[in-house]
Design an enzyme around this catalytic site. Structure first.
Site, PDB file in Angstrom:
ATOM      1  N   LYS A   1      50.424  13.754 -13.459  1.00 10.78           N
ATOM      2  CA  LYS A   1      50.882  13.625 -12.067  1.00 10.78           C
ATOM      3  C   LYS A   1      49.711  13.609 -11.094  1.00 10.78           C
ATOM      4  O   LYS A   1      49.761  12.902 -10.092  1.00 10.78           O
ATOM      5  CB  LYS A   1      51.913  14.695 -11.711  1.00 10.78           C
ATOM      6  CG  LYS A   1      51.403  16.102 -11.739  1.00 10.78           C
ATOM      7  CD  LYS A   1      52.523  17.066 -11.414  1.00 10.78           C
ATOM      8  CE  LYS A   1      52.206  18.480 -11.812  1.00 10.78           C
ATOM      9  NZ  LYS A   1      50.867  19.006 -11.574  1.00 10.78           N
TER      10      LYS A   1
ATOM     11  N   ARG B   1      56.611  24.495  -6.590  1.00 13.94           N
ATOM     12  CA  ARG B   1      56.786  24.871  -7.989  1.00 13.94           C
ATOM     13  C   ARG B   1      57.879  25.921  -8.148  1.00 13.94           C
ATOM     14  O   ARG B   1      58.191  26.311  -9.279  1.00 13.94           O
ATOM     15  CB  ARG B   1      55.488  25.469  -8.512  1.00 13.94           C
ATOM     16  CG  ARG B   1      54.617  24.466  -9.273  1.00 13.94           C
ATOM     17  CD  ARG B   1      53.463  25.247  -9.699  1.00 13.94           C
ATOM     18  NE  ARG B   1      52.629  24.990 -10.752  1.00 13.94           N
ATOM     19  CZ  ARG B   1      51.507  24.286 -10.713  1.00 13.94           C
ATOM     20  NH1 ARG B   1      51.210  23.552  -9.688  1.00 13.94           N
ATOM     21  NH2 ARG B   1      50.700  24.274 -11.714  1.00 13.94           N
TER      22      ARG B   1
ATOM     23  N   ARG C   1      41.753  17.407 -22.019  1.00 11.31           N
ATOM     24  CA  ARG C   1      41.500  17.274 -20.576  1.00 11.31           C
ATOM     25  C   ARG C   1      40.169  17.918 -20.180  1.00 11.31           C
ATOM     26  O   ARG C   1      39.865  19.028 -20.572  1.00 11.31           O
ATOM     27  CB  ARG C   1      42.657  17.953 -19.839  1.00 11.31           C
ATOM     28  CG  ARG C   1      42.637  17.780 -18.359  1.00 11.31           C
ATOM     29  CD  ARG C   1      44.008  17.896 -17.810  1.00 11.31           C
ATOM     30  NE  ARG C   1      44.461  19.274 -17.670  1.00 11.31           N
ATOM     31  CZ  ARG C   1      45.523  19.609 -16.950  1.00 11.31           C
ATOM     32  NH1 ARG C   1      46.222  18.688 -16.334  1.00 11.31           N
ATOM     33  NH2 ARG C   1      45.892  20.870 -16.857  1.00 11.31           N
TER      34      ARG C   1
ATOM     35  N   ARG D   1      38.834  23.049 -18.178  1.00  9.13           N
ATOM     36  CA  ARG D   1      39.335  24.060 -17.251  1.00  9.13           C
ATOM     37  C   ARG D   1      39.546  25.380 -17.966  1.00  9.13           C
ATOM     38  O   ARG D   1      40.061  25.394 -19.083  1.00  9.13           O
ATOM     39  CB  ARG D   1      40.689  23.604 -16.696  1.00  9.13           C
ATOM     40  CG  ARG D   1      40.602  22.919 -15.391  1.00  9.13           C
ATOM     41  CD  ARG D   1      41.917  22.328 -15.017  1.00  9.13           C
ATOM     42  NE  ARG D   1      43.008  23.316 -14.938  1.00  9.13           N
ATOM     43  CZ  ARG D   1      44.193  23.034 -14.429  1.00  9.13           C
ATOM     44  NH1 ARG D   1      44.442  21.831 -13.960  1.00  9.13           N
ATOM     45  NH2 ARG D   1      45.130  23.936 -14.380  1.00  9.13           N
TER      46      ARG D   1
ATOM     47  N   ARG E   1      52.264  28.747 -18.715  1.00  8.23           N
ATOM     48  CA  ARG E   1      52.419  27.799 -17.610  1.00  8.23           C
ATOM     49  C   ARG E   1      53.570  26.831 -17.883  1.00  8.23           C
ATOM     50  O   ARG E   1      54.352  26.517 -16.989  1.00  8.23           O
ATOM     51  CB  ARG E   1      51.103  27.030 -17.384  1.00  8.23           C
ATOM     52  CG  ARG E   1      50.107  27.818 -16.547  1.00  8.23           C
ATOM     53  CD  ARG E   1      48.684  27.392 -16.807  1.00  8.23           C
ATOM     54  NE  ARG E   1      48.405  26.033 -16.436  1.00  8.23           N
ATOM     55  CZ  ARG E   1      47.420  25.290 -16.963  1.00  8.23           C
ATOM     56  NH1 ARG E   1      46.632  25.795 -17.883  1.00  8.23           N
ATOM     57  NH2 ARG E   1      47.216  24.077 -16.552  1.00  8.23           N
TER      58      ARG E   1
HETATM   59  P1  AMP Z   1      47.455  23.327 -11.648  1.00  4.18           P
HETATM   60  O1  AMP Z   1      46.087  22.766 -11.512  1.00  4.18           O
HETATM   61  O2  AMP Z   1      48.435  22.618 -10.753  1.00  4.18           O
HETATM   62  O3  AMP Z   1      47.928  23.420 -13.068  1.00  4.18           O
HETATM   63  O4  AMP Z   1      47.414  24.828 -11.080  1.00  4.18           O
HETATM   64  C1  AMP Z   1      46.564  25.811 -11.654  1.00  4.18           C
HETATM   65  C2  AMP Z   1      47.030  27.213 -11.272  1.00  4.18           C
HETATM   66  O5  AMP Z   1      47.001  27.366  -9.839  1.00  4.18           O
HETATM   67  C3  AMP Z   1      48.464  27.553 -11.649  1.00  4.18           C
HETATM   68  O6  AMP Z   1      48.582  27.972 -12.996  1.00  4.18           O
HETATM   69  C4  AMP Z   1      48.778  28.676 -10.657  1.00  4.18           C
HETATM   70  O7  AMP Z   1      48.169  29.901 -11.024  1.00  4.18           O
HETATM   71  C5  AMP Z   1      48.096  28.177  -9.394  1.00  4.18           C
HETATM   72  N1  AMP Z   1      49.015  27.311  -8.598  1.00  4.18           N
HETATM   73  C6  AMP Z   1      48.896  25.965  -8.380  1.00  4.18           C
HETATM   74  N2  AMP Z   1      49.908  25.509  -7.626  1.00  4.18           N
HETATM   75  C7  AMP Z   1      50.700  26.578  -7.372  1.00  4.18           C
HETATM   76  C8  AMP Z   1      51.917  26.755  -6.656  1.00  4.18           C
HETATM   77  N3  AMP Z   1      52.540  25.731  -6.051  1.00  4.18           N
HETATM   78  N4  AMP Z   1      52.447  28.004  -6.596  1.00  4.18           N
HETATM   79  C9  AMP Z   1      51.839  29.052  -7.176  1.00  4.18           C
HETATM   80  N5  AMP Z   1      50.699  28.942  -7.877  1.00  4.18           N
HETATM   81  C10 AMP Z   1      50.122  27.735  -7.979  1.00  4.18           C
END
Ligand code: AMP
Length: 214
Positions: free
Chosen positions: A18, A93, A127, A159, A171
């Site tokens: 995405k 989310r 990734r 990451r 996650r």
């Molecule tokens: P992502 O890169 O989108 O997978 O986000 C990495 C981490 O950031 C997630 O596992 C959460 O800990 C935090 N995070 C990102 N977006 C959100 C959100 N909308 N609400 C809460 N935590 C978030």
């Protein structure tokens, strides 16, 4: 391409692509991408109390609490570059986040990039990302030069939260727990578009673009 005020959200599990699709669409529509994960990675790198708190949630694979996230997004959407529209990646989310978002904006499109958990796990395994926020996949979307970012030349790394199998499964579990009411909400509003994400990046992009070219 028309220049209507698009307020777009990309939904999908980790590894669905995405973020890549959001970036590709943003170039064409000339809109900012607001990725909460990137914002939090930048914040977590700071040696502040907030940075440490965020880092704790991220490393566990848990969501940062809604009050922090909603405040961050509300502030960001108020900035001048969002006046012509925006693309959100990784937000909302939770249903509480979707409600908070509805109070400050009226979305025009929600893209659900659908992939199975099995495919998500395979994709995340390859990734890599750059400090500048660019992401690559060793097999599906490799950089031109191995280990180096095409955009800024810095070295690529895996990451931290992708390295930890437990955090990763956590996650995905949270994604499934939270996503159904969010999907139902946007489906009810008639703005949800389901897109099969288990295809080549360009094929997915073509389907995304088709929604904006009428
Ligand atoms: P992502 O890169 O989108 O997978 O986000 C990495 C981490 O950031 C997630 O596992 C959460 O800990 C935090 N995070 C990102 N977006 C959100 C959100 N909308 N609400 C809460 N935590 C978030």
């Amino acid at each position: 391409m028309d220049t209507r005020n698009y307020q777009i959200v990309f939904l999908g599990p980790q590894g669905s692509g995405k973020g890549t699709q959001a970036e590709k669409l943003a170039v064409i529509l000339n809109l900012p991408v607001i990725a909460t994960g990137d914002m939090y990675r930048r914040e977590a790198a700071k040696l502040t109390i907030l940075g440490e708190k965020i880092s704790w949630y991220m490393h566990q694979g848990k969501l940062v609490p809604d009050d922090i996230t909603n405040a961050l997004i509300t502030k960001r959407l108020g900035q001048p570059d969002c006046r012509r529209g925006f693309i959100l990646d990784g937000y909302p989310r939770t249903i509480a986040q979707a409600q908070a978002l509805a109070e400050v904006t009226k979305l025009t499109h929600v893209m659900l990039i659908d992939i199975s958990d099995a495919a998500a796990l395979v994709r995340i395994a390859g990734r890599v990302m750059c400090q500048c926020g660019a992401t690559y996949h060793l097999k599906f979307n490799p950089p031109i030069e191995r280990g180096v970012c095409d955009k800024c030349g810095q070295r690529l790394a895996v990451r931290k939260d992708d390295q930890q199998e437990l955090a990763l499964r956590q996650r995905l579990k949270i994604y499934h727990q939270e996503i159904d009411p969010i999907i139902a909400r946007y489906e009810g509003a008639g703005i949800l578009h389901r897109i099969n994400g288990e295809r080549l990046i360009e094929d997915v992009h073509r389907d995304v673009l088709a929604l904006f070219s009428q």
